[in-house]
Design a protein around this motif. Structure first.
Motif: not given
Length: 465
Positions: A144-166
């Motif tokens: 978790y980090t704070v920056s103009p790039f790191h939004s709620l949507e971005q973290f959700v997207k990361d989590a979805k990618t990880f779940v797809e990877m198993g």
């Protein structure tokens, strides 16, 4: 359904407070009691514990794990793994990753929390696959980090990618204590709405908001939180177990843990804490609240690094300038989360930019490596002019960095042949060849009662944990 707690006293708590110096003799007497609490898991291995065992404590990390496993009969054991870096400080070949994970599970680990400093999914995929193959629980963590790039949507997207990877579960890894309570509520809620695996929340008390953050995370539906027993909690460590258990008593989130049992465990750790304080291992500086973490979004450890670098250069008066330069460098380098090794890379570059009086006049090889792609893909793309300034016309790595590393296990095995007494020794050697060789010499001396003065296992330098 009550909330579950992972206890970090045997790993992250002492890594954060006493530079990972808790020995197996400190740990073993309390494991059976901790095993009775009903914790979700005991985090007891990985992170910097492996390095510290071999480098400072003259202990075999694998033996440590087996001893803890023998005492913890009912509770899952958990470790932290730095993706393709495993427990070392560089990327390893896939065959080393596979074998390491296989041996970690075989020696007693149930849950492996796997993360990458850049949140590059490609750097955690192999370790996750290996964990699943061995029947372990693969928990994918995003930093978790704070920056103009790191939004709620971005973290959700990361989590979805990880779940797809198993991934079997997702961890929000807030290594710098930057996650404030209402943001935690939003983040947990968004994750619960978008992924169907359990969510675990990990933070540090550095900025003083951690217990409140947990409470809002729990209200939003988080499944597990990380705490440490009170004498090993707060400061740069995790929030304390007992106050949270007391707070949730009689609510729908009740943990069901026995406060009297926790109090008994705490009294054991109180004595240890006093020992660490009197030996100087526990510095009271790490026990306070550091609001600068929230102002500058710089983890506590990184802040002290910046101060010491400026001291060495005789430019201590430039700290404010450096703190203003850190976010600029971070933007230039694609907004990496500030965790090892990227916190050191960004911090050192910011110090050099200020001290030299010109930005990027001096560029360390680590900054070049990050821009080149040696560490993986940065969260945001790096602007073309920055790439040009830092690496000129050098070709950038666009594939997963480990794709460029040929299998190396057999070669390491040959190199370490004279030292190997158990299968796992090859992995210890793979992580830290020089330090491991000294440790193996020490072990042999102990075994055959050789005069320790004849063995050179001193002169050890601690890398950044």
């Amino acid at each position: 359904m009550g909330i579950k707690i992972t206890d970090t006293s045997l790993r992250d708590a002492h890594q954060s407070l006493i530079a990972t110096r808790m020995s197996i003799d400190d740990i073993l007497p309390i494991v059976e009691l901790m095993d009775k609490v009903g914790f979700h898991s005991l985090e007891c291995w990985g992170g910097a514990t492996f390095d510290a065992c071999v480098r400072f404590l003259n202990e075999d990390p694998w033996e440590r794990l087996r001893k803890i496993r023998a005492k913890a009969k009912n509770t899952k054991l958990q470790m932290l793994l730095r993706g393709q870096n495993l427990l070392g400080y560089k990327h390893y070949a896939d065959d080393v990753v596979d074998y390491f994970v296989q041996k970690a599970v075989a020696n007693g680990i149930d849950i492996i929390r796997i993360f990458d400093a850049l949140n590059d999914p490609r750097n955690i995929e192999r370790a996750m696959k290996a964990c699943k193959k061995e029947g372990g629980h693969a928990q994918a963590a995003f930093s978790y980090t704070v920056s103009p790039f790191h939004s709620l949507e971005q973290f959700v997207k990361d989590a979805k990618t990880f779940v797809e990877m198993g991934a079997d579960s997702i961890c929000i890894k807030d290594m710098a204590g930057l996650l404030v309570p209402y943001k935690a509520y939003e983040l947990v809620k968004a994750l619960k709405e978008n992924v169907k695996v359990p969510i675990q929340l990990h933070t540090h008390y550095t900025s003083g908001v951690a217990s409140m953050t947990y409470l809002k995370g729990i209200e939003a539906g988080v499944d597990v939180v990380d705490c440490a027993i009170s004498p090993m909690a707060m400061g740069t460590s995790q929030p304390p177990v007992e106050p949270l258990v007391a707070t949730l008593l009689g609510t729908p989130y009740d943990t069901g843990y026995d406060l009297n049992l926790l109090s008994e465990i705490a009294s054991y750790f109180k004595k240890l804490r006093e020992k660490y304080l009197s030996s100087g291992l526990l510095n009271t500086k790490v026990l306070g609240v550091d609001v600068n973490a929230l102002i500058y979004q710089v983890p506590g450890g990184m802040l002290s690094n910046l101060v010491s670098q400026l001291k060495q250069a005789g430019k201590e008066d430039k700290l404010q300038e450096v703190l203003k330069e850190v976010p600029k460098v971070r933007e230039d380098l694609g907004y990496p989360p500030l965790v090892t090794p990227t916190s050191q890379i960004v911090g050192t570059q910011a110090v050099l930019n200020v001290v030299m009086g010109e930005r990027y006049k001096m560029i360390p090889k680590e900054t070049k490596g990050l821009v080149k792609g040696e560490y993986g893909k940065t969260p945001a793309p790096i602007k073309e002019e920055i790439v040009k300034k830092i690496i000129g016309d050098d070709e950038r790595i666009t594939c997963r960095p480990a794709d460029l590393i040929p299998n190396e296990l057999d070669n390491i095995r040959k190199e370490a042949a004279e030292y190997i007494e158990q299968d796992e020794d090859v992995l210890t050697y793979a992580m830290f060849p020089q330090v491991a060789a000294k440790f193996f010499e020490y072990r042999k001396a102990q075994k055959y009662k050789i005069d320790p003065d004849m063995v050179d296992y001193e002169n050890r330098v601690h890398p950044m944990a």
